[in-house]
Scaffold this active site. Structure first.
Site, PDB file in Angstrom:
ATOM      1  N   LYS A  43       0.891  -1.257   0.036  1.00  0.00           N
ATOM      2  CA  LYS A  43       0.080   0.046   0.039  1.00  0.00           C
ATOM      3  C   LYS A  43       0.900   1.271  -0.128  1.00  0.00           C
ATOM      4  O   LYS A  43       1.935   1.168   0.513  1.00  0.00           O
ATOM      5  CB  LYS A  43      -0.862   0.015   1.294  1.00  0.00           C
ATOM      6  N   GLY A  86     -23.543   4.055   2.009  1.00  0.00           N
ATOM      7  CA  GLY A  86     -22.560   4.690   1.018  1.00  0.00           C
ATOM      8  C   GLY A  86     -22.876   4.284  -0.514  1.00  0.00           C
ATOM      9  O   GLY A  86     -22.944   3.282  -1.004  1.00  0.00           O
ATOM     10  N   LEU A  87     -23.024   5.489  -1.228  1.00  0.00           N
ATOM     11  CA  LEU A  87     -23.286   5.528  -2.565  1.00  0.00           C
ATOM     12  C   LEU A  87     -22.382   6.073  -3.498  1.00  0.00           C
ATOM     13  O   LEU A  87     -22.437   6.910  -4.247  1.00  0.00           O
ATOM     14  CB  LEU A  87     -24.737   6.274  -2.647  1.00  0.00           C
ATOM     15  N   GLY A  88     -20.823   5.973  -3.064  1.00  0.00           N
ATOM     16  CA  GLY A  88     -20.135   6.280  -3.862  1.00  0.00           C
ATOM     17  C   GLY A  88     -19.814   5.586  -4.955  1.00  0.00           C
ATOM     18  O   GLY A  88     -20.638   4.855  -5.567  1.00  0.00           O
ATOM     19  N   HIS A  89     -18.539   5.419  -5.479  1.00  0.00           N
ATOM     20  CA  HIS A  89     -18.375   4.577  -7.162  1.00  0.00           C
ATOM     21  C   HIS A  89     -18.906   3.009  -6.697  1.00  0.00           C
ATOM     22  O   HIS A  89     -19.599   2.805  -7.649  1.00  0.00           O
ATOM     23  CB  HIS A  89     -16.883   4.616  -7.417  1.00  0.00           C
ATOM     24  N   VAL A  90     -18.367   2.458  -5.745  1.00  0.00           N
ATOM     25  CA  VAL A  90     -18.617   1.127  -5.629  1.00  0.00           C
ATOM     26  C   VAL A  90     -20.165   1.117  -5.217  1.00  0.00           C
ATOM     27  O   VAL A  90     -20.941   0.134  -5.629  1.00  0.00           O
ATOM     28  CB  VAL A  90     -17.635   0.534  -4.683  1.00  0.00           C
ATOM     29  N   GLY A  91     -20.647   1.962  -4.146  1.00  0.00           N
ATOM     30  CA  GLY A  91     -22.017   1.800  -3.559  1.00  0.00           C
ATOM     31  C   GLY A  91     -22.880   1.941  -4.742  1.00  0.00           C
ATOM     32  O   GLY A  91     -23.978   1.135  -4.675  1.00  0.00           O
TER      33      GLY A  91
END
Length: 347
Positions: A72, A176-181
């Site tokens: 990382k 969570g409704l980001g890119h993945v969500g």
């Protein structure tokens, strides 16, 4: 005691920002992991993040059956600061030089705060990068594949709970409704799941309305009476207090580092709530990127490996029940067995 093979800490000569590159293990193969650009109270908090996240990447690859190790990179921004768009290229060149100095021991992909366009800039300096834009020969945005892998994990858990993997009518609460969500909710809606959603951004209510999903506040959704709670935002959501308030049968989501403490994981088991380790659920994106860009798999082979998360989760749940331990403990033992076998084969 340091449980990592290498940790590089540098001040970027162009950007002036603290950069940490942690290589946890190369027992299974060269390390890989995302570049995180985030705000921290102190750069040492960024170091702690890099150490924790790189170790989780080792587990993610080992459990997924991939011949890669965990790494990382973290660039620690001061609290409240935002990266200067005019200096972003300097920052990325600093990171690229650090990656390239390891000579292929570690390859970087996107993480929080970075994306495929940033990987393209890093790729101007070093070949040890993945998830560049598709137009440049990379695998592009990993979010759809992370979402698809999460659906595979949800099928395994649904089969465990109800005897089949059909998601139609299953009550899913997505945090969570980001890119993945967002990708995940669209896939679940297409499967006929009964969706309740939330996000810290109230503008995301438009997504809920489009999908016919119920909207709840972040505080309300935690205790919603659903089949599965699906954390898809930042981590640390599962504190012991939250676990006591849960009214779901399982917690299965792609958000990193969901457990606030190990005690919260034990409490989930005591309450009979299935929890699948986030590094297993979220593996679809990196599985697709690694297999297509570093292993030369075609799209069909990569998709098969992403969908195999369903079998991986089913096996972990069976092992956890047989051993009387949490799925997290079962996953850790699976990873350790693979790593021990790889090290023994080296003599």
């Amino acid at each position: 005691m340091l449980d990592h093979e290498q940790v590089l800490i540098r001040r970027g000569p162009r950007s002036g920002l603290p950069m940490i590159l942690a290589v946890h293990s190369t027992a299974l193969g060269p390390a890989a992991g995302g570049l995180r650009l985030w705000n921290y109270p102190d750069w040492r908090d960024g170091l702690a993040d890099a150490l924790r996240l790189s170790a989780a990447m080792t587990l993610k690859f080992a459990v997924a059956g991939l011949d890669s190790g965990g790494g990382k990179t973290v660039v620690a921004l001061p609290q409240g600061a935002r990266p200067d768009p005019a200096r972003r290229r300097d920052l990325l060149y600093d990171v690229a030089d650090m990656i390239d100095s390891l000579g292929g021991v570690y390859a970087a992909g996107p993480d929080v705060g970075t994306g495929p366009a940033d990987m393209a800039v890093i790729g101007e300096v070093t070949a040890h990068v993945f998830c560049r834009p598709e137009s440049l020969g990379g695998s592009g945005d990993s979010s759809p594949h992370t979402a698809r892998g999460t659906v595979a994990a949800l099928r395994a858990v649904t089969r465990r709970l109800y005897g089949d993997g059909d998601l139609k009518g299953r009550r899913m609460a997505v945090i969570g409704l980001g890119h993945v969500g967002e990708h995940l909710c669209r896939l679940l809606a297409a499967e006929g799941a009964d969706l309740t959603v939330t996000d810290i951004d109230p503008a995301k209510t438009r997504i809920a309305a489009e999908l016919g999903a119920a909207w709840r506040s972040p505080e309300e959704i935690i205790s919603a009476e659903v089949d599965v709670l699906v954390p898809a935002a930042l981590g640390g959501v599962l504190t012991t207090g939250v676990v006591r308030d849960l009214r779901c049968r399982a917690v299965v989501g792609p958000a990193n580092n969901q457990l606030d403490t190990d005690e919260a994981g034990e409490l989930l088991r005591e309450r009979g709530v299935i929890w699948v380790p986030d590094y297993v659920v979220s593996a679809g994106g990196v599985i697709n990127a690694i297999t297509t860009e570093l292993y030369d798999f075609d799209a069909g082979q990569a998709l098969a490996r992403v969908n195999a998360i369903e079998r991986t989760v089913a096996d972990l749940l069976e092992a956890a029940e047989a051993l009387g331990v949490t799925p997290a403990r079962a996953a850790q033992e699976t990873a350790r067995r693979r790593i021990r076998a790889a090290m023994a084969s080296r003599g």
